[in-house]
Design a protein around this motif. Structure first.
Motif, mmCIF file in Angstrom:
data_model
loop_
_atom_site.group_PDB
_atom_site.id
_atom_site.type_symbol
_atom_site.label_atom_id
_atom_site.label_comp_id
_atom_site.label_asym_id
_atom_site.label_seq_id
_atom_site.Cartn_x
_atom_site.Cartn_y
_atom_site.Cartn_z
ATOM 1 N N LEU A 23 0.832 -1.211 0.000
ATOM 2 C CA LEU A 23 0.000 0.000 0.000
ATOM 3 C C LEU A 23 0.868 1.264 0.000
ATOM 4 C CD1 LEU A 23 -2.772 -1.139 2.472
ATOM 5 C CD2 LEU A 23 -2.986 -0.838 -0.010
ATOM 6 N N SER A 27 0.842 3.987 -2.913
ATOM 7 C CA SER A 27 0.529 5.377 -2.531
ATOM 8 C C SER A 27 1.600 6.323 -3.038
ATOM 9 C CB SER A 27 0.427 5.495 -1.009
ATOM 10 O OG SER A 27 -0.701 4.821 -0.545
ATOM 11 N N ASN A 34 -7.443 5.812 -4.791
ATOM 12 C CA ASN A 34 -7.964 5.431 -3.474
ATOM 13 C C ASN A 34 -7.695 3.938 -3.320
ATOM 14 O OD1 ASN A 34 -9.481 4.536 -1.315
ATOM 15 N ND2 ASN A 34 -11.296 5.749 -1.841
ATOM 16 N N SER A 36 -8.223 1.990 -0.658
ATOM 17 C CA SER A 36 -8.929 1.316 0.440
ATOM 18 C C SER A 36 -9.490 -0.038 0.006
ATOM 19 C CB SER A 36 -10.038 2.200 1.005
ATOM 20 O OG SER A 36 -11.023 2.467 0.023
ATOM 21 N N ALA A 39 -6.684 -2.552 -0.153
ATOM 22 C CA ALA A 39 -6.285 -2.967 1.196
ATOM 23 C C ALA A 39 -7.237 -4.030 1.734
ATOM 24 C CB ALA A 39 -6.254 -1.755 2.123
ATOM 25 N N VAL A 40 -8.532 -3.796 1.611
ATOM 26 C CA VAL A 40 -9.521 -4.745 2.134
ATOM 27 C C VAL A 40 -9.434 -6.070 1.387
ATOM 28 C CG1 VAL A 40 -11.999 -5.208 2.375
ATOM 29 C CG2 VAL A 40 -11.087 -2.966 2.986
#
Length: 178
Positions: A23, A27, A34, A36, A39-40
């Protein structure tokens, strides 16, 4: 602390650090995205693999792999001496019928399942657990559930309910057959 538990904790920490590293790299390289969802999904995939390996290791002790486990438990939950057609069994397991044939062949050779004529259709067959297969399922089911409890020991009962509800929110209504 047992050596295997310590090893598992180290591996989990390594996976978390790996995801954090991935991540951070993305980034840095693509700050416009985005991440997120990445990540999930990354955490879900890693967790899924860890859980699958835990169950697979347990059943490997009995000389069975995950596909065999799936057939045995699907037949067992139908009830003692209850049979399913291979196509119904494949549908219950979300498999193609060709994949089911190979699984049944292997289990039949080991004396765990048997194919019988369908009493309602002379052209069809049904599959059921042999007494050996039924006893295997009975013997392993307690260990299977205990292993699942162990793997989720860090979650309270309320957290398990909450996690399941969250996972169901991202599951499509009609789960497609692979």
């Amino acid at each position: 602390m047992r050596q295997d538990q310590l090893s598992k904790q180290r591996k989990t920490a390594s996976l978390r650090n790996s995801m954090e590293s991935i991540l951070e790299q993305w980034s840095r390289e693509r700050p416009d995205l985005n991440l997120s969802a990445m990540a999930v999904i990354g955490e879900l995939l890693q967790t899924s693999e860890m859980l699958r390996r835990g169950i697979q290791d347990l059943w490997a002790e009995a000389g069975l792999d995950f596909p065999a486990l799936d057939v045995i438990l699907t037949l067992r939950r139908q009830g003692k001496d209850q049979a399913l057609s291979p196509s119904t069994l494949a549908k219950e397991m979300m498999l193609s019928t060709s994949a089911m044939t190979n699984r049944l062949d292997r289990l039949e050779k080991r004396g765990i399942v048997r194919r019988v004529d369908d009493p309602n259709d002379r052209r069809a067959i049904q599959v059921l657990l042999t007494s050996k297969g039924f006893q295997l399922a009975e013997d392993m089911m307690g260990s299977h559930v205990a292993k699942q409890q162990e793997m989720l020991h860090g979650l309270s009962e309320d957290e398990r309910v909450q996690l399941r509800a969250l996972l169901l929110k991202i599951m499509p209504e009609d789960k497609p057959t692979p």
